[in-house]
Scaffold this active site. Structure first.
Site, PDB file in Angstrom:
ATOM      1  N   GLY A   1       2.907 -19.451  -1.807  1.00 26.71           N
ATOM      2  CA  GLY A   1       1.973 -19.003  -0.772  1.00 26.71           C
ATOM      3  C   GLY A   1       0.843 -20.005  -0.587  1.00 26.71           C
ATOM      4  N   ARG A   2      -0.281 -19.729  -1.244  1.00 24.66           N
ATOM      5  CA  ARG A   2      -1.427 -20.634  -1.211  1.00 24.66           C
ATOM      6  C   ARG A   2      -1.989 -20.717  -2.627  1.00 24.66           C
ATOM      7  NH1 ARG A   2      -0.054 -22.655   2.853  1.00 24.66           N
ATOM      8  NH2 ARG A   2      -0.866 -22.332   4.958  1.00 24.66           N
TER       9      ARG A   2
ATOM     10  N   GLU B   1      -5.526 -29.164  -2.949  1.00 24.75           N
ATOM     11  CA  GLU B   1      -4.464 -30.170  -2.772  1.00 24.75           C
ATOM     12  C   GLU B   1      -5.020 -31.454  -2.163  1.00 24.75           C
ATOM     13  OE1 GLU B   1      -1.667 -28.013  -0.392  1.00 24.75           O
ATOM     14  OE2 GLU B   1      -1.339 -26.537  -1.943  1.00 24.75           O
TER      15      GLU B   1
ATOM     16  N   HIS C   1       3.431 -29.093  -2.225  1.00 27.13           N
ATOM     17  CA  HIS C   1       3.350 -28.322  -0.971  1.00 27.13           C
ATOM     18  C   HIS C   1       4.493 -28.736  -0.033  1.00 27.13           C
ATOM     19  CE1 HIS C   1       0.436 -25.821   1.645  1.00 27.13           C
ATOM     20  NE2 HIS C   1       1.660 -25.731   2.141  1.00 27.13           N
TER      21      HIS C   1
ATOM     22  N   ARG D   1       0.823  -1.225   0.000  1.00 31.19           N
ATOM     23  CA  ARG D   1       0.000   0.000   0.000  1.00 31.19           C
ATOM     24  C   ARG D   1       0.845   1.258   0.000  1.00 31.19           C
ATOM     25  NH1 ARG D   1      -4.460  -2.002   4.268  1.00 31.19           N
ATOM     26  NH2 ARG D   1      -5.336  -3.603   2.916  1.00 31.19           N
TER      27      ARG D   1
END
Lengths: 309, 309
Positions: free
Chosen positions: B225-226, B255, B273, B169
């Site tokens: 990350g995800r 997953e 992962h 930001r």
């Protein structure tokens, strides 16, 4: 001037005329002998041996311009005797070779290629149901020959938290890494050996069974130099017997032949002598090669002349 | 205290008694309800959702100890409402995750896994007879969330000669990298995006088709990350259509399911992962998890408490 296969030099430069072996239907010896009198320069791309016989068939030869860093395929004795100069690609590939050393090391430790194959084969059916890899942080890494490429490897491994050492005849001044007087001492004190040395009579099979036994069962070897730096047959035995843990290899004894025993091993990452083979570096090398050629024909200083002594 | 599968906590520690879901023949809900009154702590290993329903079934629950860095599988609203505290593994995996980001990036650019498969399949029969990779040096790398892991990635990529930027930001003080106010601006100015941010409502599918089109046809995305950070279906389309060049993925939407279209793509490196999955880090996490548990039961300060606000 003559050049063999795969060169990117596709256009004619004013100070010389290019002859291509790879577009001629004739075998290379016939091709060379038909142009022998006029050939003043050879561009060597790939590893076709530039032997004493090759050189003696070219009575007008004055320079061998290598589009490679390694020049062990050129008969230096004959070049010296004949007054033929040799140039190489300088540091054109250095960064790429160092990058490859790092990626091979992490790929072996973390099983990257093995895990990629595991997923692609549809075997990933349960979370965390595969053998874990090993951490790079705090691994002790011994660099065999801390030359220009070895130094680039060390610089890259530093922020990963590796503990770096090197071997040479005497300690190098201003080098912040641990020193060992020989490869056995280096192997005894490290988890990883990275071979970034050139191939000479002294370094031929420098990694033999004794070195691998000394490195030990958790040991990893990365070879980005030349296949002949390792006793390849003993390396295969040591991997199969668990004398060492894993290897990452960009080079082999008899390329493109690779010992088939390696194909079934999971702690092995194989690369087809691609250390310097990036699109960007090949453009760079083309420029260096052309610059060396132009400099020779225009009687200007060569860019990367090799000391033959 | 209750713990689910794969935990390494195999021994009993004095201040508490361990109950294992994975060695019980009962389904997890039955197991939990039979011990509900006595369970004060849950150790969460893996990503079994710790939902509001799960929490409401444990009236004595006071703490959820996560053996992971990500805690998006825990219902924070319910924890807050019930006054349940949550801890995570802190920075236990940080170095391994950062290492994986780097190795995935170089593997995609230099085609490491693809070349390893190429050799193992016996296709390497001619020197330099494969598609070349790309150089890491001078690549522009945008890091999505320059948090603790993103910073470790940046530190590692620096000596490879990458040009690093990040989005947030507002510019971060004392950070030597280029700043972008949002991911579109970051994608427009970079060759590579590395996703090291946590999954929130704001970051869900933060990489959508527009971002990939902006990154462009030579673009590479690395996701450590995800899975849900990327619109996975659009990513597959973009890879197949050549909207972007390649991806290196450690995480996926659902997953262990991986879109099968990826299995045939050469510019893709897949990892199950495994970002923090090294033998050394798992030992470290076991220690952190046990320390958080002990601290809770001994009424001492927790090591890695999560701010739930």
């Amino acid at each position: 001037m003559v050049t063999n296969a795969h060169t990117r030099i596709k256009y004619q430069i004013k100070p010389f005329t290019l002859l291509y072996t790879h577009t001629s239907p004739d075998p290379i010896p016939d091709f060379l002998s038909s142009h022998a009198a006029s050939i003043r320069a050879v561009v060597s791309v790939g590893r076709l041996p530039i032997t004493a016989e090759f050189i003696s068939n070219l009575p007008s030869l004055e320079i061998v311009v290598c589009a490679s860093v390694g020049v062990d395929h050129v008969d230096f004795d004959e070049c010296r005797r004949r007054g033929v100069v040799v140039t190489n690609a300088g540091d054109a590939y250095g960064e790429d070779v160092a990058d490859l050393a790092v990626v091979l090391l992490i790929s072996v430790l973390r099983r990257i290629s093995a895990l990629d194959r595991y997923i692609r084969s549809g075997q990933w059916t349960r979370l965390w149901d595969y053998p874990f890899g090993f951490k790079l942080n705090k691994k002790k890494v011994g660099i065999v020959e801390l030359g220009s490429i070895g130094s680039l490897v060390a610089k890259r491994l530093d922020p990963f938290g590796c503990i770096i050492s090197y071997d040479s005849r005497s300690p190098k001044p201003d080098v912040p890494y641990f020193y060992h007087p020989d490869i056995l001492s280096l192997a005894a004190d490290n988890d990883v050996l990275i071979l970034s040395c050139s191939l000479t009579d002294e370094t031929h099979n420098i990694v033999n069974r004794e070195v691998m036994e000394t490195l030990g069962k958790n040991g990893v070897i990365i070879n980005i130099g030349r296949g002949e730096l390792i006793d390849e047959k003993e390396m295969v035995n040591c991997l199969v017997e668990g004398v060492i843990w894993g290897v990452g290899l960009d080079v082999f004894d008899n390329e493109p032949e690779v010992p088939e025993e390696l194909f079934g091993l999971e702690n092995v990452v194989l690369s087809p002598h691609s250390a310097g083979m990036t699109a960007e570096s090949l453009n760079n090398v083309t420029e260096v090669t052309l610059s060396n050629l132009k400099a020779f024909f225009l009687d200007q200083p060569l860019i990367f002349p090799i000391e033959l002594d």
